[in-house]
Design an enzyme around this catalytic site. Sequence first.
Site, PDB file in Angstrom:
ATOM      1  CD  GLN A   1      -2.875  -0.758  -0.430  1.00  0.00           C
ATOM      2  OE1 GLN A   1      -3.364   0.424  -0.623  1.00  0.00           O
ATOM      3  NE2 GLN A   1      -3.246  -1.788  -1.175  1.00  0.00           N
ATOM      4  CB  SER A   2       4.249   1.886  -1.054  1.00  0.00           C
ATOM      5  OG  SER A   2       5.242   2.777  -1.349  1.00  0.00           O
ATOM      6  CG  ASN A   3       0.429   6.608   0.510  1.00  0.00           C
ATOM      7  OD1 ASN A   3      -0.773   6.402  -0.265  1.00  0.00           O
ATOM      8  ND2 ASN A   3       0.639   6.603   1.813  1.00  0.00           N
TER       9      ASN A   3
END
Length: 326
Positions: A73-75
């Site tokens: 879920q890395s922005n």
Amino acid sequence: MILDHKFDLGFLPTPLHHLKNLSEKYSPYHIFIKRDDQTGLASGGNKTRKLEFLIQEALDNGCDTIITAGAQQSNHCRQTAAACAIANLKCHLLLGGTAPQKYNGNLLLSHLLGAQIHFTGENRKGENIDGLKQQLELEEKKPFVIPYGGSNLTGALGFVNAVKELKAQLIAQNLKIDYLFFASSSGGTQAGLTLGNDLYNLKMNLVPIGIDKSETQGVSLEEMVLHIVNEGKQLLKIKKEYRSSDVKINNDYNEAGYGVITENEKEAIKELAKNEGILLDPVYTGRAFYAMTDYLKKEKIPSKATVLFWHTGGFSANFYYADELM
Ligand SMILES: *Cc1c(COP(=O)(O)O)cnc(C)c1O
């Protein structure tokens, strides 16, 4: 000037505005927000500022491919994928865990943005970058590595610039910030804000809220930040001796660990949403905003202080955590 040599990716300056309803609720504190959730790069976030400098460096080095790493879920990875699309670079993302049956949140967006995704099991902080780099070089590609979170000196320059941007807004709005709250996780944001605060003489008290207790390849977050700050002070000719006390991180709100959503994050997201119509994220800004309101409730900083929350983005992860947020 070093700070002007960048590849434009964001809609800058991002808005700086007053939170009227929450300032009434927490009176006599005055609360402001800096909207880096509105940088405009495929739903925004703080990594846009770092990527402007990192992508420029990749292009200066004649690279055609970017490699970076993070959690699923890395922005940071989602914004890197978007930046690569704009700059015509191939994007490889190394993401922790195994391939899920369905993509959601940032993972889905990174996929739609055209990134090539590799799942790396236990490793979510770039441990596999060197191997992939060598492989791509054998294929005659010219890969450029962006470290975990985009946090090196080049990336941090984006946040030195951000303080310059803030200063112009403060002058225009006739404001002085006493305390600045923000989420700190891979250190680039904190390092840049620390350097910018001194370079532009804003004299804000920085309150970095820790999000991830675990070390990155054996180095603690405070060591990381201090290292970048010491490199940066030479480049920017800042005359100050930085000590570990200058990069202190508050880890009191970090008990649950990275990416674990507790009642605190949930409460903070709902509070800002219901009072101001602004959406936080559950991993970073939810935790940091909760910390800020806890400081205000417990009067840990002088009353009447003007506080700024730096909204660093992360909106898209809410959908992934839907079950926890209901
Ligand atoms: C990456 C990130 C942060 C932390 O920034 P660092 O420079 O990695 O410390 C904070 N908030 C959000 C939403 C992020 O994506």
